[in-house]
Design a protein around this motif. Structure first.
Motif, PDB file in Angstrom:
ATOM      1  N   ALA A 414       0.952  -1.194  -0.037  1.00  0.00           N
ATOM      2  CA  ALA A 414       0.134   0.101  -0.044  1.00  0.00           C
ATOM      3  C   ALA A 414       0.880   1.279  -0.181  1.00  0.00           C
ATOM      4  O   ALA A 414       0.328   2.416   0.206  1.00  0.00           O
ATOM      5  CB  ALA A 414      -0.906  -0.024   1.241  1.00  0.00           C
ATOM      6  N   TRP A 418      -2.138   5.713   2.616  1.00  0.00           N
ATOM      7  CA  TRP A 418      -3.647   5.172   2.369  1.00  0.00           C
ATOM      8  C   TRP A 418      -4.409   6.316   2.796  1.00  0.00           C
ATOM      9  O   TRP A 418      -4.678   6.792   3.784  1.00  0.00           O
ATOM     10  CB  TRP A 418      -3.885   3.968   3.199  1.00  0.00           C
ATOM     11  N   THR A 437       2.214   2.247  -3.833  1.00  0.00           N
ATOM     12  CA  THR A 437       2.323   0.982  -4.249  1.00  0.00           C
ATOM     13  C   THR A 437       3.978   0.705  -4.230  1.00  0.00           C
ATOM     14  O   THR A 437       4.570   1.494  -4.300  1.00  0.00           O
ATOM     15  CB  THR A 437       1.959   0.670  -5.805  1.00  0.00           C
ATOM     16  N   ARG A 453      -4.285   1.783  -6.509  1.00  0.00           N
ATOM     17  CA  ARG A 453      -2.990   2.492  -6.173  1.00  0.00           C
ATOM     18  C   ARG A 453      -2.334   3.468  -7.136  1.00  0.00           C
ATOM     19  O   ARG A 453      -2.746   3.415  -8.244  1.00  0.00           O
ATOM     20  CB  ARG A 453      -2.121   0.936  -6.153  1.00  0.00           C
TER      21      ARG A 453
END
Length: 490
Positions: A414, A418, A437, A453
């Motif tokens: 991630a 996020w 990513t 992403r």
């Protein structure tokens, strides 16, 4: 000369997901959620420099750590090669006005720090030559495409990692930029704003807080198999450089931080480019560069991971400057201020079939996320059928009794940030967010975990454009059969 792409469908921007992100071959079957990590876990200890070797007294005709005594047959250029310095560095350190030396003369060999202090820093090996138009030359590199990619990236318009190629996705980006900013030649504007497409960056000791040390048991370079002796004077083949090994899930879960796997990856991400371009620009740099090595890099505004979370991470909503956003074709994020397009950044879905519809909302952001799982199956297990016995029960579950997590870091699936997403009615946080990513060059072809992403450098600037509560529209593009007749010259 670059021309707008005629094909503006999603195929220009992304392909199908054909594999799985390395290390996540089983993890893609489980449910995951993003959780914050602690600041203390962000960054590795900077490795201590090796102790200085004990320097023996100088021996005539041999190089020591600090001096060299001239012997018969020596020349300044030959001594420079022996001691790993340049003629200019030796002359500056010894106050020489010319190349004349004498038998028995003791020359001081400056350290790297002394070379820098003297104004003659070490030169990188095989630095690409400067072109007549400025910048560096490199084989198979479209200089005009590189210049425009750098310029557009500075304008927050990106088709993905800078690669110096005039691809269909890049042409589409040029078309979208020109459509929203008509006027004079884009190449002229780019050259005026960015006189040189490349710049230099010197790797610093502090950068190694985010770079995992190499594994001692793994060899980065190995010699090719020996071949039978050929004609005299034939050059030997160069050593074969092995790629960094792919991550293994068990190693990922036990790492203190999912850091960059090499200095090359760190520098490439810092300057928004793919590693192939970086290695093309720097053919003389070794597989494991150390602090002090100078790189040629795209002249973009760097992604400084050490400053990525400086508050405020998200801006406050401003009624005078309304921000809206859209994800188009599940391939790009478009950001608008008062209905004017101000950014286009690439997006891909982390798993096949993941998509949105209607209007969602941008919610709060989680810096330094770690991904948490109990290994609960993402999809209900299906019974296993048998020709002889009929349907068998579903395979046994591997659900854990306590949570397992992938640590924070730029190589977390991630990424570094996020952003929670919610549907407008009701505003319930969804299990898939907008995030970074670990595979910016392959995020359009490999599936993974998470949601939607973006490269780490793009999520880092997107989060600072998007206040919590921003409307996020999902839409498909409607491409014209051909560009409008009156296109500004490039």
């Amino acid at each position: 000369m670059l021309y707008p792409a005629l094909l503006l469908g999603t195929a220009c921007a992304r392909g199908g997901l054909t594999g799985v992100e390395p290390g996540l071959e089983n993890a893609v079957r489980w449910k995951w959620r993003a959780a914050p990590s602690e600041i203390k876990d962000w960054g590795l200890e900077i490795p201590e420099p090796p102790p200085a070797p004990v320097v023996p007294p100088p021996v005539p005709g041999t190089a020591s750590g600090s001096s060299y005594e001239v012997r018969r047959g020596d020349a300044l250029i030959l001594i420079a090669r022996k001691v790993g310095r340049t003629v200019a560095q030796l002359k500056a350190a010894n106050g020489l006005k010319d190349d004349m030396i004498r038998l028995g003369q003791v020359l001081q060999v400056p350290t790297i720090e002394e070379c820098i202090a003297l104004g003659v820093p070490p030169e990188p090996a095989s630095r690409p030559k400067r072109s007549a138009a400025g910048g560096t030359t490199a084989p198979d590199l479209d200089r005009e495409a590189l210049l425009l990619q750098v310029f557009l990236d500075r304008e927050n318009f990106s088709a993905g990692p800078i690669d110096g190629k005039n691809s269909a996705a890049f042409q589409k980006l040029v078309y979208l930029y020109q459509t929203n900013r008509p006027g004079e030649s884009l190449v002229s504007v780019a050259r005026a704003a960015v006189p040189e497409a490349t710049a230099t960056y010197t790797l610093r000791p502090a950068d190694f807080r985010f770079i995992a040390p190499p594994k001692a048991e793994k060899s980065i370079a190995e010699k090719p198999p020996e071949k039978p002796a050929g004609k005299a004077g034939k050059k030997k083949a160069p050593p074969v450089v092995k790629e960094q090994p792919a991550p293994v899930y068990a190693e990922m879960t036990t790492s203190p931080m999912l850091a960059y796997r090499s200095p090359w990856e760190f520098v490439a991400e810092r300057f928004h480019c793919d590693e192939t371009l970086l290695k093309t620009l720097n053919p003389g740099i070794k597989p494991l560069p150390r602090a002090g090595v100078e790189f040629q890099i795209p002249n973009v505004i760097p992604f400084e991971i050490e400053k990525a979370f400086a508050p405020p991470l998200q801006p406050a909503a401003d009624p005078a400057h309304v921000i809206t956003a859209a994800i188009v074709d599940i391939s790009r994020l478009e950001v608008y201020r008062n209905d004017r397009l101000i950014a286009i950044l690439p997006v891909s879905a982390a798993r096949p079939g993941l998509r949105g519809r209607g209007t969602w909302r941008i919610m709060d952001a989680i810096p330094r996320p770690r991904m948490v799982t109990l290994r609960e199956p993402k999809d209900p297990p299906k019974p296993v059928s048998s020709f002889f016995t009929g349907e068998n029960p579903a395979p046994p579950s591997e659900v854990l009794s306590s949570e397992e997590y992938l640590p924070a870091g730029p190589n977390n699936p991630a990424g570094i940030i996020w952003i929670n997403l919610a549907k407008s009615n009701p505003p319930e946080i969804l299990p898939f967010g907008l995030h970074g990513t670990s595979i910016p060059q392959r995020m359009n072809t490999l599936s993974g975990i998470g949601g939607f992403r973006m490269p780490n450098w793009d999520i880092a600037r997107a989060v600072r454009m998007l206040p919590a509560g921003t409307e996020l529209l999902w839409r498909q593009s409607t491409a014209p059969a051909a560009p409008p007749a009156a296109q500004p010259a490039m």
